[in-house]
Scaffold this motif. Structure first.
Motif, PDB file in Angstrom:
ATOM      1  N   ASP A  92       0.798  -1.237   0.000  1.00  0.00           N
ATOM      2  CA  ASP A  92       0.000   0.000   0.000  1.00  0.00           C
ATOM      3  C   ASP A  92       0.828   1.283   0.000  1.00  0.00           C
ATOM      4  O   ASP A  92       0.539   2.204  -0.758  1.00  0.00           O
ATOM      5  CB  ASP A  92      -0.954   0.029   1.203  1.00  0.00           C
ATOM      6  CG  ASP A  92      -1.985  -1.083   1.110  1.00  0.00           C
ATOM      7  OD1 ASP A  92      -2.291  -1.505  -0.036  1.00  0.00           O
ATOM      8  OD2 ASP A  92      -2.454  -1.536   2.165  1.00  0.00           O
ATOM      9  N   ASP A  93       1.845   1.369   0.853  1.00  0.00           N
ATOM     10  CA  ASP A  93       2.563   2.641   0.979  1.00  0.00           C
ATOM     11  C   ASP A  93       3.994   2.557   0.456  1.00  0.00           C
ATOM     12  O   ASP A  93       4.800   3.443   0.732  1.00  0.00           O
ATOM     13  CB  ASP A  93       2.578   3.098   2.445  1.00  0.00           C
ATOM     14  CG  ASP A  93       3.257   2.076   3.357  1.00  0.00           C
ATOM     15  OD1 ASP A  93       3.455   0.923   2.897  1.00  0.00           O
ATOM     16  OD2 ASP A  93       3.593   2.430   4.504  1.00  0.00           O
ATOM     17  N   ARG A  94       4.330   1.520  -0.261  1.00  0.00           N
ATOM     18  CA  ARG A  94       5.694   1.373  -0.775  1.00  0.00           C
ATOM     19  C   ARG A  94       5.651   1.009  -2.260  1.00  0.00           C
ATOM     20  O   ARG A  94       4.656   0.528  -2.785  1.00  0.00           O
ATOM     21  CB  ARG A  94       6.482   0.311  -0.002  1.00  0.00           C
ATOM     22  CG  ARG A  94       6.642   0.654   1.484  1.00  0.00           C
ATOM     23  CD  ARG A  94       7.555  -0.356   2.170  1.00  0.00           C
ATOM     24  NE  ARG A  94       8.920  -0.295   1.689  1.00  0.00           N
ATOM     25  CZ  ARG A  94       9.808   0.597   2.122  1.00  0.00           C
ATOM     26  NH1 ARG A  94       9.462   1.517   3.027  1.00  0.00           N
ATOM     27  NH2 ARG A  94      11.036   0.595   1.645  1.00  0.00           N
ATOM     28  N   TRP A  95       6.776   1.251  -2.904  1.00  0.00           N
ATOM     29  CA  TRP A  95       6.947   0.930  -4.317  1.00  0.00           C
ATOM     30  C   TRP A  95       8.092  -0.073  -4.433  1.00  0.00           C
ATOM     31  O   TRP A  95       9.149   0.125  -3.835  1.00  0.00           O
ATOM     32  CB  TRP A  95       7.267   2.189  -5.120  1.00  0.00           C
ATOM     33  CG  TRP A  95       7.427   1.948  -6.599  1.00  0.00           C
ATOM     34  CD1 TRP A  95       8.553   1.608  -7.263  1.00  0.00           C
ATOM     35  CD2 TRP A  95       6.408   2.048  -7.596  1.00  0.00           C
ATOM     36  NE1 TRP A  95       8.321   1.481  -8.606  1.00  0.00           N
ATOM     37  CE2 TRP A  95       6.997   1.746  -8.839  1.00  0.00           C
ATOM     38  CE3 TRP A  95       5.049   2.364  -7.546  1.00  0.00           C
ATOM     39  CZ2 TRP A  95       6.282   1.760 -10.038  1.00  0.00           C
ATOM     40  CZ3 TRP A  95       4.343   2.367  -8.733  1.00  0.00           C
ATOM     41  CH2 TRP A  95       4.949   2.068  -9.961  1.00  0.00           C
ATOM     42  N   ARG A  96       7.893  -1.131  -5.213  1.00  0.00           N
ATOM     43  CA  ARG A  96       8.925  -2.161  -5.333  1.00  0.00           C
ATOM     44  C   ARG A  96       9.240  -2.421  -6.812  1.00  0.00           C
ATOM     45  O   ARG A  96       8.344  -2.581  -7.632  1.00  0.00           O
ATOM     46  CB  ARG A  96       8.483  -3.467  -4.672  1.00  0.00           C
ATOM     47  CG  ARG A  96       9.437  -4.657  -4.941  1.00  0.00           C
ATOM     48  CD  ARG A  96       9.112  -5.853  -4.091  1.00  0.00           C
ATOM     49  NE  ARG A  96       9.437  -5.600  -2.688  1.00  0.00           N
ATOM     50  CZ  ARG A  96       9.282  -6.500  -1.724  1.00  0.00           C
ATOM     51  NH1 ARG A  96       8.781  -7.707  -2.028  1.00  0.00           N
ATOM     52  NH2 ARG A  96       9.587  -6.206  -0.475  1.00  0.00           N
TER      53      ARG A  96
END
Length: 416
Positions: free
Chosen positions: A397-401
Motif C-alpha cells: 500500500d505505501d511502498r513501491w517495489r
C-alpha cells in the motif's frame, strides 16, 4: 558454346539429373501400378506404358513437396546449382499453405524436367557416340544389335554420321540448357518468399531495430538519471542556500561529479553510434563495480545489501543491472523525495541475478519529465533482451517495489 557447356550450364544439367534421380522411386511405383492393369505388357519395353507410369509418378512427387522441409532442401540445391541470387529465395521450411503449394509445384516441375533430361542423357549420349564411330569401326556397323538399314551403310551416309552424332549431342546440350534456364526463371516465383515470409522478415527487422534501440536506452538512463539527481541536489541547495552553506558546497560538488561522469558516458554511447571503440559485445558503460559511486551521489539515502559477489556477473548482465538500479533510484527520488530511504538488495545466485529495490511512496506529486518518462519500459526491455523479466508497482500500500531477475548465462546473440 558457353551457354550450352559453360560452368553454369553444366551445374544446371547436374541439377536436372538429380531431379530425375529423385523421381525414380515414384516412377518405379508408377510402373507397378501400370503393371497391375496391363499384365500382358512390360512398362520398360513400351513407351506408352512408360509415359503412363511417368504420369502416375508426378502426383506422388507433388505430395512430397508439401512437407515443410522440402523447401529448404530445394532452395539449397537451387542456390548451389542454378545460379539464382540467394536474396530472391525464401529461407526456412514452408509453414503456410501457400508456401507448401508453391514448393509442391516447384518439385513437380523440377522432377518432371529432370526425368526427361536424364532419360535423354542416358539414351541419346551412347547412341550419338555410336553413330559418330560408324565410319571408323566396321564391327559397329556390322553389329547385329544395331541392325542398321542398308542406306546407312553407304559411303555418303557414313561420311555424315560423325556430324549427325555431334548434332545429337549439341541438341541434347541445348535441351538441358533450356530446361535449366526455365527452372532458374521459375525458382524465384515458386521458391521465393510468400507474403507470410515477407511478414516474418519484417518482424525480424523490427527485432533487430529493437536491439539497436538499446543505445537509445543507454542515453535515456544515463542522462535521465543525471538530470534527476542534479535537479534534486540543486533544489535542496536552493532551499538551504542561506542557512547551510556547507550542504550547498556538497550539493554543488555532487552536481559537478554527476555531470562529469554523465558526459563520459554520453561520449561512450555516441562513440558506439559512430562505430568507434566498441567493447567485446558492442556496448560500453558502467557495471556493478561502479555501484558504490552511484549510491553515494544518487541524492537519496540507500540501504544496500549484497548477497554473493557482483564482480562475477558477466559484463553484459552487469551493465544492464547497473542501468536498472540507476533508473530505479531515479524513480525513487522523483516519487519518494530526497529524504525517503531506499532499500536495495542484490543477490547473485547460480543461475540468475536478482535485484529488489524498495522505497516509500510520499503521496506528493512526483517530478515529471517533459513528455513523460520511459524508464520502467526501458527496464523491462533490458530484462527481456537478456532473457529475464522485470516488474514494478505498489507494494504493501505505501511502498513501491522494483524487481528484476536476469539470467547469468545468456546466448551469444543476446549479448550483442
Amino acid at each position: 558454346m558457353t551457354l550450352l557447356l559453360g560452368r553454369q550450364a553444366r551445374l544446371r544439367w547436374l541439377h536436372l539429373i538429380i531431379g530425375g534421380a529423385l523421381l525414380m522411386p515414384c516412377f518405379l511405383v508408377g510402373t507397378v501400378v501400370v503393371g497391375m492393369y496391363n499384365r500382358d505388357g512390360n512398362a520398360f519395353d513400351s513407351l506408352p506404358l512408360q509415359l503412363t507410369a511417368f504420369a502416375y509418378a508426378l502426383p506422388m512427387a507433388a505430395v512430397t513437396g508439401l512437407f515443410p522441409l522440402a523447401r529448404p532442401l530445394s532452395v539449397a540445391a537451387v542456390r548451389a546449382l542454378c545460379g539464382v541470387p540467394a536474396e530472391r529465395l525464401a529461407d526456412g521450411p514452408a509453414r503456410t499453405r501457400q508456401a507448401r503449394v508453391r514448393t509442391a509445384g516447384w518439385l513437380t516441375l523440377h522432377l518432371a524436367l529432370g526425368a526427361v533430361i536424364s532419360g535423354m542423357t542416358l539414351a541419346l549420349t551412347p547412341f550419338a557416340v555410336t553413330v559418330m564411330t560408324l565410319p571408323f569401326l566396321s564391327s559397329v556397323r556390322n553389329s547385329a544389335v544395331l541392325d542398321l538399314p542398308r542406306a546407312l551403310t553407304r559411303p555418303w551416309a557414313l561420311a555424315l554420321a560423325p556430324f549427325a552424332g555431334l548434332g545429337m549431342l549439341v541438341a541434347l546440350a541445348g535441351c538441358a540448357a533450356a530446361a535449366g534456364a526455365l527452372l532458374a526463371r521459375r525458382a524465384p516465383l515458386l521458391l521465393g518468399p510468400t507474403p507470410d515470409d515477407r511478414l516474418a522478415a519484417a518482424e525480424r527487422r523490427a527485432a533487430d531495430l529493437a536491439v539497436r534501440n538499446r543505445l537509445a536506452r543507454e542515453l535515456h538512463d544515463s542522462v535521465g538519471h543525471a538530470l534527476s539527481a542534479v535537479t534534486l541536489q540543486a533544489g535542496a541547495a536552493r532551499r538551504v542556500l542561506d542557512s547551510d552553506p556547507e550542504f550547498v558546497r556538497e550539493a554543488l560538488a555532487a552536481i559537478e561529479e554527476t555531470t562529469r561522469r554523465t558526459v563520459g558516458e554520453l561520449d561512450s554511447v555516441l562513440g558506439l553510434l559512430r562505430q568507434e571503440d566498441e567493447g567485446e559485445d558492442g556496448l560500453t558503460g558502467p557495471t556493478l563495480d561502479a555501484l558504490d559511486g552511484l549510491l553515494a551521489r544518487c541524492g537519496v539515502p540507500v540501504s544496500y545489501v549484497a548477497r554473493g559477489d557482483p564482480g562475477t556477473v558477466p559484463a553484459a548482465v552487469s551493465r544492464a543491472a547497473y542501468r536498472i538500479v540507476q533508473e530505479g533510484l531515479s524513480n525513487a527520488a522523483r516519487h519518494g523525495g530526497r529524504a525517503a530511504p531506499v532499500e536495495l538488495r542484490i543477490a547473485v545466485c547460480d543461475e540468475e541475478l536478482a535485484i529488489t529495490l524498495d522505497n516509500p511512496l510520499s503521496g506528493r506529486t512526483p517530478v515529471v519529465r517533459p513528455g513523460g518518462g520511459r524508464g520502467l519500459r526501458g527496464i523491462a526491455e533490458r530484462a527481456v533482451l537478456l532473457g529475464g523479466r522485470a516488474e514494478a508497482g505498489p507494494h504493501d500500500d505505501d511502498r513501491w517495489r522494483l524487481t528484476a531477475r536476469l539470467p547469468l548465462h545468456i546466448p551469444a546473440q543476446e549479448k550483442r
